[in-house]
Design a protein around this motif. Structure first.
Motif, PDB file in Angstrom:
ATOM      1  N   ILE A 101       2.088  12.834   0.311  1.00  0.00           N
ATOM      2  CA  ILE A 101       2.497  11.473   0.375  1.00  0.00           C
ATOM      3  C   ILE A 101       2.630  11.045  -1.094  1.00  0.00           C
ATOM      4  CG2 ILE A 101      -0.172  10.910   0.553  1.00  0.00           C
ATOM      5  CD1 ILE A 101       3.228   8.686   1.819  1.00  0.00           C
ATOM      6  N   ASP A 102       1.867  11.589  -1.965  1.00  0.00           N
ATOM      7  CA  ASP A 102       1.896  11.270  -3.650  1.00  0.00           C
ATOM      8  C   ASP A 102       3.296  11.647  -3.825  1.00  0.00           C
ATOM      9  OD1 ASP A 102      -0.436  10.248  -3.438  1.00  0.00           O
ATOM     10  OD2 ASP A 102      -1.647  11.682  -4.567  1.00  0.00           O
ATOM     11  N   LYS A 103       3.766  12.907  -3.755  1.00  0.00           N
ATOM     12  CA  LYS A 103       4.858  13.413  -4.187  1.00  0.00           C
ATOM     13  C   LYS A 103       6.212  12.569  -3.639  1.00  0.00           C
ATOM     14  CE  LYS A 103       7.514  16.990  -5.717  1.00  0.00           C
ATOM     15  NZ  LYS A 103       8.108  16.909  -6.790  1.00  0.00           N
ATOM     16  N   LEU A 104       5.942  12.333  -2.327  1.00  0.00           N
ATOM     17  CA  LEU A 104       7.063  11.581  -1.618  1.00  0.00           C
ATOM     18  C   LEU A 104       7.340  10.150  -2.227  1.00  0.00           C
ATOM     19  CD1 LEU A 104       8.900  11.037   0.739  1.00  0.00           C
ATOM     20  CD2 LEU A 104       6.914  10.242   2.073  1.00  0.00           C
ATOM     21  N   LEU A 105       5.959   9.534  -2.643  1.00  0.00           N
ATOM     22  CA  LEU A 105       6.171   8.199  -3.282  1.00  0.00           C
ATOM     23  C   LEU A 105       6.997   8.363  -4.489  1.00  0.00           C
ATOM     24  CD1 LEU A 105       2.831   6.259  -2.650  1.00  0.00           C
ATOM     25  CD2 LEU A 105       4.945   5.973  -1.303  1.00  0.00           C
ATOM     26  N   ALA A 106       6.589   9.146  -5.345  1.00  0.00           N
ATOM     27  CA  ALA A 106       6.962   9.474  -6.791  1.00  0.00           C
ATOM     28  C   ALA A 106       8.611   9.711  -6.790  1.00  0.00           C
ATOM     29  CB  ALA A 106       6.434  10.628  -7.253  1.00  0.00           C
ATOM     30  N   GLU A 107       9.051  10.542  -5.698  1.00  0.00           N
ATOM     31  CA  GLU A 107      10.360  10.966  -5.580  1.00  0.00           C
ATOM     32  C   GLU A 107      11.253   9.456  -5.003  1.00  0.00           C
ATOM     33  OE1 GLU A 107      12.214  14.379  -4.925  1.00  0.00           O
ATOM     34  OE2 GLU A 107      10.649  15.714  -6.062  1.00  0.00           O
ATOM     35  N   HIS A 111      14.314   7.825  -6.713  1.00  0.00           N
ATOM     36  CA  HIS A 111      15.783   7.732  -6.071  1.00  0.00           C
ATOM     37  C   HIS A 111      16.198   6.325  -5.758  1.00  0.00           C
ATOM     38  CE1 HIS A 111      15.340  12.198  -6.304  1.00  0.00           C
ATOM     39  NE2 HIS A 111      16.532  12.187  -6.322  1.00  0.00           N
ATOM     40  N   ARG A 112      15.186   5.473  -6.097  1.00  0.00           N
ATOM     41  CA  ARG A 112      15.259   3.830  -5.932  1.00  0.00           C
ATOM     42  C   ARG A 112      15.614   3.639  -4.509  1.00  0.00           C
ATOM     43  NH1 ARG A 112      15.758   1.529 -10.683  1.00  0.00           N
ATOM     44  NH2 ARG A 112      15.983   2.819 -12.559  1.00  0.00           N
ATOM     45  N   VAL A 113      14.778   4.004  -3.405  1.00  0.00           N
ATOM     46  CA  VAL A 113      14.945   3.902  -1.855  1.00  0.00           C
ATOM     47  C   VAL A 113      13.360   3.396  -1.739  1.00  0.00           C
ATOM     48  CG1 VAL A 113      16.975   5.121  -1.508  1.00  0.00           C
ATOM     49  CG2 VAL A 113      14.459   6.137  -1.367  1.00  0.00           C
ATOM     50  N   ARG A 114      13.610   2.575  -0.783  1.00  0.00           N
ATOM     51  CA  ARG A 114      12.192   2.180  -0.042  1.00  0.00           C
ATOM     52  C   ARG A 114      12.008   3.382   1.141  1.00  0.00           C
ATOM     53  NH1 ARG A 114       9.827  -2.692  -1.962  1.00  0.00           N
ATOM     54  NH2 ARG A 114      11.551  -3.523  -3.272  1.00  0.00           N
ATOM     55  N   LEU A 115      10.802   3.293   1.542  1.00  0.00           N
ATOM     56  CA  LEU A 115      10.477   4.336   2.710  1.00  0.00           C
ATOM     57  C   LEU A 115       9.732   3.605   4.058  1.00  0.00           C
ATOM     58  CD1 LEU A 115       8.287   6.892   0.509  1.00  0.00           C
ATOM     59  CD2 LEU A 115      10.687   7.124   1.464  1.00  0.00           C
ATOM     60  N   VAL A 116      10.185   3.989   5.181  1.00  0.00           N
ATOM     61  CA  VAL A 116       9.435   3.876   6.107  1.00  0.00           C
ATOM     62  C   VAL A 116       8.967   5.166   6.473  1.00  0.00           C
ATOM     63  CG1 VAL A 116       9.586   3.418   8.868  1.00  0.00           C
ATOM     64  CG2 VAL A 116      11.015   1.953   7.104  1.00  0.00           C
ATOM     65  N   VAL A 117       7.687   5.154   6.751  1.00  0.00           N
ATOM     66  CA  VAL A 117       6.908   6.540   6.889  1.00  0.00           C
ATOM     67  C   VAL A 117       6.363   6.628   8.553  1.00  0.00           C
ATOM     68  CG1 VAL A 117       4.889   7.704   6.485  1.00  0.00           C
ATOM     69  CG2 VAL A 117       6.343   6.609   4.689  1.00  0.00           C
ATOM     70  N   THR A 181      -1.905   3.174  -4.070  1.00  0.00           N
ATOM     71  CA  THR A 181      -0.997   3.961  -5.167  1.00  0.00           C
ATOM     72  C   THR A 181       0.385   3.299  -4.819  1.00  0.00           C
ATOM     73  OG1 THR A 181      -0.634   5.537  -3.115  1.00  0.00           O
ATOM     74  CG2 THR A 181      -2.019   6.237  -4.689  1.00  0.00           C
ATOM     75  N   ASP A 182       0.394   2.363  -3.907  1.00  0.00           N
ATOM     76  CA  ASP A 182       1.802   1.983  -4.084  1.00  0.00           C
ATOM     77  C   ASP A 182       1.959   0.164  -4.094  1.00  0.00           C
ATOM     78  OD1 ASP A 182       4.371   1.911  -3.218  1.00  0.00           O
ATOM     79  OD2 ASP A 182       4.287   1.649  -1.303  1.00  0.00           O
ATOM     80  N   PRO A 183       1.447  -0.025  -5.327  1.00  0.00           N
ATOM     81  CA  PRO A 183       1.739  -1.538  -5.660  1.00  0.00           C
ATOM     82  C   PRO A 183       2.877  -2.000  -5.345  1.00  0.00           C
ATOM     83  CG  PRO A 183       0.804  -0.358  -7.482  1.00  0.00           C
ATOM     84  CD  PRO A 183       0.936   0.715  -6.389  1.00  0.00           C
ATOM     85  N   GLN A 184       3.778  -1.087  -5.747  1.00  0.00           N
ATOM     86  CA  GLN A 184       5.579  -1.492  -5.875  1.00  0.00           C
ATOM     87  C   GLN A 184       5.672  -1.491  -4.354  1.00  0.00           C
ATOM     88  OE1 GLN A 184       3.927   1.275  -7.018  1.00  0.00           O
ATOM     89  NE2 GLN A 184       4.984   2.213  -8.561  1.00  0.00           N
ATOM     90  N   ARG A 185       5.181  -1.510  -3.356  1.00  0.00           N
ATOM     91  CA  ARG A 185       5.533  -1.455  -1.855  1.00  0.00           C
ATOM     92  C   ARG A 185       6.980  -0.679  -1.762  1.00  0.00           C
ATOM     93  NH1 ARG A 185       0.671  -3.370  -1.818  1.00  0.00           N
ATOM     94  NH2 ARG A 185       0.461  -5.318  -2.791  1.00  0.00           N
TER      95      ARG A 185
END
Ligand code: DGJ
Length: 533
Positions: A101-107, A111-117, A181-185
């Motif tokens: 999850i940490d690596k996924l958030l960083a990448e 790449h300037r995309v949001r995620l739906v996990v 780890t995701d204050p940026q949302r």
């Protein structure tokens, strides 16, 4: 003295620059809002339209990311849907591994995309294949379901309290990590389980399940399903007849998923949803002919009442039949449920993104869109982008104005349609004006429909007499609703959106407007000002 203070000021400025990247501003938590009967997903405090794409199932490994991001960039998505695997996250009981999850958030941020996990937990396509090994090796503690003949099924029991407790703890731990780890949302929504329910048995027939099946139906289910004819304290069979087993299993699965969702939401209140493997909406087969227990259209009220921590129940649409596809969109666009299509497929279905927009969809996402999938021999000879292009067209058009579209839709000012086979015109009504959409018309010829139905368009009312129109493969014109009046174009402006502002390119007139406004294969946005005479 002067020099010293200048040096101090410079040093202070430098240290501010150095420390800035580490200071991440905490943004508002994404949330689903409802106003005047319409829903929107709010991200950074404004309506957001998920222009999504889902990866293949086994793509969330660092070694695979190189084949994820280029595809997403080509598609012009703003949101990537990607799984998190319970087996990876909790390899030993209560020992959580945050590397993925940490690596996924960083990448994703890079790449300037949001995620739906997607939380691949107890259920994945009705089975328990993503449970960690320590669970798979202890089937007595983490049991499978039992079918009518007393055999184990490849599906987890929704009454297994040890499995439920383990999933709740793991999911809560996962959400805790996101919160920290995701204050940026970067993650804007989470799917709880994947297509929960069961293939191969309509319900569990274990002795414990049988006892519950024969017990009175909980009153909230009776109310939610508007059962009026059942005697007081009716059991499932009395209350639901031929649908009894599927209703019972839906209640059991939804209760379980609802508790996992609630455990995560208590830690970090992101929007949560569950996705459904559908039954045929036009000719539904008998229970047992489709995945049983998931949020299929016949049991949505049961899921709503059993799992209130879920904000959305969402259809995975793989139908290649126009009427069925459109019916599914209608069935999941409810007063108590925003429309969200988390998975879809079929090269001929790309236009239905617009049909979903016409029902205020908060997001849309074709499945298997990264380059990690296996390709057949025939496919291998084609450039890999070819498969993505029809989907990419949608997002290339809407991407630059995604926030405006989300806002206009939330305000009830937008309508959109997709061409259906054998239907050559559509009419969108905006009070004093009707927008007429026709397909397969050339110059002054009458519409005949496109050779393959590919037409799609949205029309949004900006002012009483001004409209935004964007689409492909169709012609749009406007008519005053009052029959005695005629329309004239005051000004038809072609333009593009940049940072939320319409940038004028040129005025259309003459051949470009005399036959109506024609939309072809290139992204095209028009701002149309009208008058009557
Ligand atoms: C629906 C599932 O939800 C996805 O994870 C995937 O398995 C597709 N079906 C099939 O490719």
């Amino acid at each position: 003295m002067k020099i010293t203070s200048a040096i101090l000021a410079a040093l202070a400025a430098m240290s501010a620059v150095v420390t800035l990247p580490a200071q991440v501003k905490e943004r508002p938590i994404p949330r689903i809002m409802k106003k005047d009967g319409r829903f929107a997903l709010f991200v950074d405090d404004a309506p957001y339209l998920m222009l999504g794409a889902q990866t293949h199932n086994s793509s969330d490994w660092p070694a695979m990311f190189g084949k994820v991001w280029p595809a997403m960039e080509y598609l012009n998505v703003n949101t990537v849907e990607i799984p998190i695997y319970w087996e990876q996250f909790e390899p030993r009981q209560r020992q959580y591994d945050y590397t993925a999850i940490d690596k996924l958030l960083a990448e994703a941020r890079q790449h300037r995309v949001r995620l739906v996990v997607l939380w691949f937990g107890t259920w994945k396509n009705g089975s328990q294949h993503y449970m960690p090994e320590w669970m798979k090796l202890a089937p007595d503690r983490y049991p499978h379901m039992i079918d009518k003949n007393g055999h184990s099924v490849d599906s987890p029991s929704p009454y297994a309290t040890a499995s439920l407790d383990a999933d709740k703890s793991a999911f809560a731990a996962f959400m805790r990590r996101l919160k920290a780890t995701d204050p940026q949302r970067t993650v804007i929504m989470v799917q709880v389980e994947n297509e929960p329910g069961t293939w191969g048995s309509v319900r569990d027939y274990s002795p414990a399940a049988q006892k519950l099946f024969e017990a009175p139906v909980p009153p909230e289910v009776i109310n939610a399903m508007h059962v009026t004819a059942a005697p007081p304290s009716a059991n499932w069979q009395d209350a639901f007849g031929s649908e009894a087993e599927v209703c019972f299993h839906a209640w059991s699965v939804a209760k379980y998923v609802g508790q996992v969702a609630a455990a995560g939401k208590a830690v970090y209140p992101l929007p949560l949803y569950a996705n459904a493997a559908l039954r045929d909406p036009l000719k539904p087969g008998a229970p047992g002919s489709y995945e049983s227990g998931g949020p299929t259209d016949n049991v949505l009220p049961i899921w709503k009442v059993a799992a209130p921590a879920l904000d959305v129940l969402a259809p995975d649409i793989y139908m290649n039949n126009d009427a069925a596809y459109l019916k599914v969109l209608e069935l999941y666009h409810r007063d108590d449920n925003p429309l969200f299509v988390p998975e879809t497929g079929g090269a001929g279905n790309t236009r239905f993104f617009f049909a979903a927009l016409g029902l205020q969809a908060i997001g849309y996402s074709p499945f298997g869109m990264d380059y990690n999938g296996t390709r057949s021999a025939a496919e291998s000879s084609k450039p890999r982008e070819e498969f993505l292009t029809p989907w990419a067209m949608n997002y290339k058009l809407i991407g630059p104005m995604q926030r405006e579209i989300a806002r206009l839709n939330f305000e009830g000012k937008l309508q959109a349609v997709a061409e259906q086979k054998d239907k050559i015109t559509d009419t969108l009504s905006f009070g004093a004006w009707n927008a007429t959409v026709s397909y397969g018309a050339t110059r002054n010829n009458r519409a005949v429909g496109n050779p393959e139905p590919t037409g799609r368009v949205l029309v949004a009312q900006l002012n009483d007499n001004q409209f935004l129109v964007a689409g492909y493969f169709c012609r749009v014109d406007f008519r005053p609703a009052a029959a005695e009046q005629h329309r004239q174009f005051l000004r038809v402006e072609e333009g593009t959106y940049e940072n939320g502002v319409f940038k004028f390119l040129r005025i259309w007139n003459g051949d470009e407007t005399d036959w109506g406004l024609n939309f072809g294969a290139e992204p095209l946005v028009l701002r149309v000002s009208l008058a009557t005479y």
